[in-house]
Design a protein around this motif. Structure first.
Motif, mmCIF file in Angstrom:
data_model
loop_
_atom_site.group_PDB
_atom_site.id
_atom_site.type_symbol
_atom_site.label_atom_id
_atom_site.label_comp_id
_atom_site.label_asym_id
_atom_site.label_seq_id
_atom_site.Cartn_x
_atom_site.Cartn_y
_atom_site.Cartn_z
ATOM 1 N N ILE A 240 -40.379 -19.938 18.387
ATOM 2 C CA ILE A 240 -39.781 -19.402 19.614
ATOM 3 C C ILE A 240 -40.723 -19.620 20.806
ATOM 4 C CG2 ILE A 240 -38.988 -17.298 20.776
ATOM 5 C CD1 ILE A 240 -37.998 -16.312 18.045
ATOM 6 N N TYR A 241 -42.031 -19.438 20.568
ATOM 7 C CA TYR A 241 -42.981 -19.666 21.655
ATOM 8 C C TYR A 241 -43.032 -21.134 22.052
ATOM 9 C CZ TYR A 241 -44.811 -15.051 22.516
ATOM 10 O OH TYR A 241 -44.917 -13.764 22.930
ATOM 11 N N PRO B 119 -35.980 -11.288 17.309
ATOM 12 C CA PRO B 119 -37.237 -11.393 16.544
ATOM 13 C C PRO B 119 -38.465 -11.343 17.452
ATOM 14 C CG PRO B 119 -35.738 -13.165 15.934
ATOM 15 C CD PRO B 119 -35.103 -12.432 17.072
ATOM 16 N N LEU B 120 -38.361 -11.988 18.611
ATOM 17 C CA LEU B 120 -39.494 -12.017 19.535
ATOM 18 C C LEU B 120 -39.809 -10.610 20.054
ATOM 19 C CD1 LEU B 120 -41.512 -13.780 21.011
ATOM 20 C CD2 LEU B 120 -39.823 -14.179 22.787
ATOM 21 N N LEU C 51 -32.590 -15.344 19.146
ATOM 22 C CA LEU C 51 -33.992 -15.712 19.329
ATOM 23 C C LEU C 51 -34.790 -14.569 19.955
ATOM 24 C CD1 LEU C 51 -33.691 -19.362 20.703
ATOM 25 C CD2 LEU C 51 -34.366 -18.650 18.414
ATOM 26 N N LEU D 56 -41.326 -18.300 12.580
ATOM 27 C CA LEU D 56 -40.228 -18.112 13.527
ATOM 28 C C LEU D 56 -40.760 -17.798 14.927
ATOM 29 C CD1 LEU D 56 -37.156 -17.820 13.988
ATOM 30 C CD2 LEU D 56 -37.395 -15.401 13.414
ATOM 31 N N ILE D 57 -41.719 -16.872 14.993
ATOM 32 C CA ILE D 57 -42.261 -16.476 16.299
ATOM 33 C C ILE D 57 -42.962 -17.657 16.970
ATOM 34 C CG2 ILE D 57 -43.935 -14.964 17.461
ATOM 35 C CD1 ILE D 57 -41.401 -13.540 16.508
ATOM 36 N N PHE E 182 -37.145 -5.199 24.059
ATOM 37 C CA PHE E 182 -38.505 -4.721 23.858
ATOM 38 C C PHE E 182 -38.597 -3.232 24.195
ATOM 39 C CE2 PHE E 182 -42.676 -3.675 25.534
ATOM 40 C CZ PHE E 182 -43.512 -4.110 24.523
ATOM 41 N N TYR F 115 -38.953 -7.799 18.683
ATOM 42 C CA TYR F 115 -39.386 -6.977 17.552
ATOM 43 C C TYR F 115 -40.869 -7.203 17.290
ATOM 44 C CZ TYR F 115 -39.166 -4.711 12.994
ATOM 45 O OH TYR F 115 -39.364 -3.859 11.941
ATOM 46 N N PHE F 116 -41.246 -8.492 17.263
ATOM 47 C CA PHE F 116 -42.637 -8.849 17.025
ATOM 48 C C PHE F 116 -43.543 -8.249 18.102
ATOM 49 C CE2 PHE F 116 -46.014 -11.803 18.327
ATOM 50 C CZ PHE F 116 -46.819 -11.744 17.211
ATOM 51 N N LEU F 117 -43.144 -8.405 19.380
ATOM 52 C CA LEU F 117 -43.978 -7.912 20.481
ATOM 53 C C LEU F 117 -44.088 -6.388 20.449
ATOM 54 C CD1 LEU F 117 -42.773 -10.213 23.393
ATOM 55 C CD2 LEU F 117 -45.054 -10.179 22.365
ATOM 56 N N MET G 84 -41.829 -14.780 9.396
ATOM 57 C CA MET G 84 -41.824 -14.205 10.745
ATOM 58 C C MET G 84 -42.803 -14.965 11.633
ATOM 59 S SD MET G 84 -40.427 -11.392 12.245
ATOM 60 C CE MET G 84 -40.716 -10.290 13.626
ATOM 61 N N VAL H 248 -40.406 -3.320 31.737
ATOM 62 C CA VAL H 248 -40.347 -3.358 30.269
ATOM 63 C C VAL H 248 -41.506 -2.565 29.694
ATOM 64 C CG1 VAL H 248 -39.061 -5.447 29.959
ATOM 65 C CG2 VAL H 248 -41.522 -5.598 30.231
#
Lengths: 282, 278
Positions: free
Chosen positions: B32-33, A87-88, A84, B28-29, A172, A90-92, B25, B278
């Motif tokens: 997840i949120y 993908p998150l 999970l 999916l995102i 990230f 990667y998207f961010l 995508m 990060v």
């Protein structure tokens, strides 16, 4: 700046050194040393060398089950967090959305609320009259509420939720530091979407994956509150075992031996992490 | 993500598949949120529930559970104690964190990376191990247990204050400090009158974030709290082992509001990402 600053630098480092040595490393060292001491009902522990604690830990079925269950839940939590979290992350890392700051905040915000808040949220969601059961019944998937609380599934779902951010952050960093042109170059050279992902993006994210996995695995293995509230007595893990041994029986030496398993797992993971990192460079 | 096809024959195929991929995508995102935020959102809804059980969707709107929270002296005491403890731990962790961060950034040179990793040590140790070891030490060494709890919280906050403050210090030009010292200021005066004002937002963020970490902690307090020093998460934890009414939802909603507001302040000041590294 450095000339003549030696003494000043030493003074600046003194408080943290004292705090870490006296209140972190020395107590942990002593606690782990306890694992080879003998338990005594009167004095609680005697500084006499013995391997009894480890023998008992490995020979009794009860503890073997707990160790394997902990390792299983920790491994599953790590895998699902990665599935999970990737993908998150990667998207961010790749999105050009003006909402990126907000979306990033929404990943950090649940983390800041603390473990107890999120565990309570899952109790409400997974209870017999909870949202998940209501929705499943409304959809006609089930006829009557299913028992989700006090199962391993409940513990797993909540742990993935609680620890996933720890996976997302290193991923990230890894993904954001990659040059997007590398992926474009692979595309120009004719690689398909999947091939680019598996042969370019994924190998380049290795450090982040290992770092995130090490963090999530260790934090899961040490979890107490979430398994206690969502799993009850049926899904006992190492953390709870240590908690019970110390607070109800005061058996410090045996609790220490159990904690040793935890530390051993962690060191193995960190070792793998360093080995993996080195291979990547070499 | 944005593959730029250059070879004409495959262009149309790639565009079609890229639309599907983008759509997939997106779904999916979003999912997840929903997963990430649902447990927090559900608590807020439940806190306004008029009935005893934790049902969703709510059957009405009531402030009953907020009233129950305000009337419960044990929860109010725990809340006050958590605020008090968080404030002390934040000041301690920010002070020690500032001194160490300054030394790491200005004096370690090439060994800086190693120094920073060492400073972040408590993140890599399961917190249960930190607190259980402190408890054992306190059974041998005569040191007040309240002191143990405070030090434990300072320890778990330090990695975050150090990460935030070192990031802020990187934006400070060393020349300014050298100029102050050339003009005769002592090192301490330079710290106080040049460095601290320059990184004030970073220090304030570190203070707030340390408070957040301390306030949310359950593992350090699990072993080190006791009569008269029970933190809010521990009070909730022991309450929930016996019963679970929406009064917990009301309390945790107050906690969520407090934490998210403080988090937004840090985000405005220096950005949470710097502190979370990060």
């Amino acid at each position: 700046m450095r000339a003549g600053g030696g003494l000043f630098a030493a003074a600046l480092f003194t408080p943290i050194t004292v705090v870490y040595l006296v209140f972190l490393l020395a107590p942990i060292g002593f606690f782990l040393m306890m694992s080879v001491f003998r338990y005594s009902p009167m004095e609680l522990w005697q500084p006499a060398f013995t391997a009894d604690n480890f023998v008992r830990l490995l020979s009794e079925e009860h503890y073997r089950v707990i160790i394997f269950r902990t390792l299983e839940i920790a491994a599953l939590t790590t895998v699902f967090s990665l599935m999970l979290g990737f993908p998150l992350a990667y998207f961010l890392a790749r999105t050009g959305s003006i909402w990126r700051g907000v979306l990033m905040f929404l990943v950090i915000a649940p983390l800041m609320t603390g473990v107890i808040v999120r565990t309570y949220g899952w109790i409400v969601l997974l209870g017999s009259e909870g949202t998940v059961n209501v929705v499943l019944m409304w959809l006609g998937v089930i006829d009557e509420p299913v028992k989700i609380l006090e199962t391993q599934v409940a513990v797993l779902v909540a742990l993935v939720h609680i620890l996933m951010p720890y996976m997302v952050f290193p991923l990230f960093s890894s993904l954001a530091s990659q040059d997007p042109d590398v992926e474009r170059a692979a595309a120009t050279l004719g690689a398909g979407r999947w091939r680019i992902f598996f042969e370019v993006t994924l190998p380049l994210s290795r450090a982040g994956i290992l770092m995130g996995s090490a963090l999530v695995f260790t934090l899961t293995a040490g979890a107490v509150v979430t398994p206690a509230l969502l799993g009850g007595s049926k899904v006992q893990m190492l953390g709870q075992t240590i908690y019970d041994l110390v607070l109800s029986t005061l058996n410090w030496p045996f609790a220490s031996a159990v904690a040793f398993v935890l530390v051993f797992c962690q060191f193995s993971i960190i070792f793998l992490y360093l080995k993996g990192g080195r291979r990547r460079v070499g | 993500m944005s593959a730029k096809p250059t070879s004409a024959p495959s262009a149309r195929y790639l565009n079609a598949s890229s639309a599907v991929a983008r759509y997939g995508m997106g779904v999916l995102i979003t999912a997840i949120y929903v997963f990430l935020l649902a447990p927090v959102v559900i608590i807020v809804f439940t806190s306004f529930n008029p009935t005893e059980s934790n049902t969703f969707p709510p059957t009405g709107f009531s402030l009953r559970w907020y009233g129950a929270f305000l009337e419960s002296s044990s929860f109010i005491e725990a809340f006050k104690f958590s605020v008090w403890l968080g404030a002390i731990a934040a000041v301690g962790a920010t002070t020690i964190g500032f001194l160490s961060s300054y030394a790491i950034v200005r004096f370690l040179g090439r060994r800086r990376e190693a120094g920073q990793s060492l400073a972040l040590l408590p993140v890599m140790i399961p917190h249960i191990l930190i607190s259980i070891s402190l408890l054992l030490a306190l059974t041998i060494v005569p040191f007040p247990e309240l002191g143990g709890l405070i030090v434990g919280h300072v320890i778990i906050c330090l990695p975050f204050t150090i990460a935030g403050i070192t990031a802020s210090l990187e934006g400070v030009d060393e020349q300014l400090e050298l100029a102050a010292m050339t003009l005769g200021a002592s090192r301490l005066r330079t710290l106080w009158e040049v460095v601290i004002p320059l990184i004030a937002p970073g220090l304030l963020s570190a203070l707030i974030f340390a408070f957040i970490v301390s306030f949310g902690d359950v593992y350090i307090a699990l072993f080190l709290s006791g009569p008269g020093r029970t933190t809010l998460p521990i009070e909730i934890f022991s309450y929930m082992q016996w019963e679970s009414t929406p009064v917990v939802a009301a309390i945790t909603t107050v906690q969520i509001m407090l934490i998210v507001t403080l988090g937004l302040v840090v985000e405005r000041l220096v950005g949470l990402r710097k502190i979370m590294r990060v």
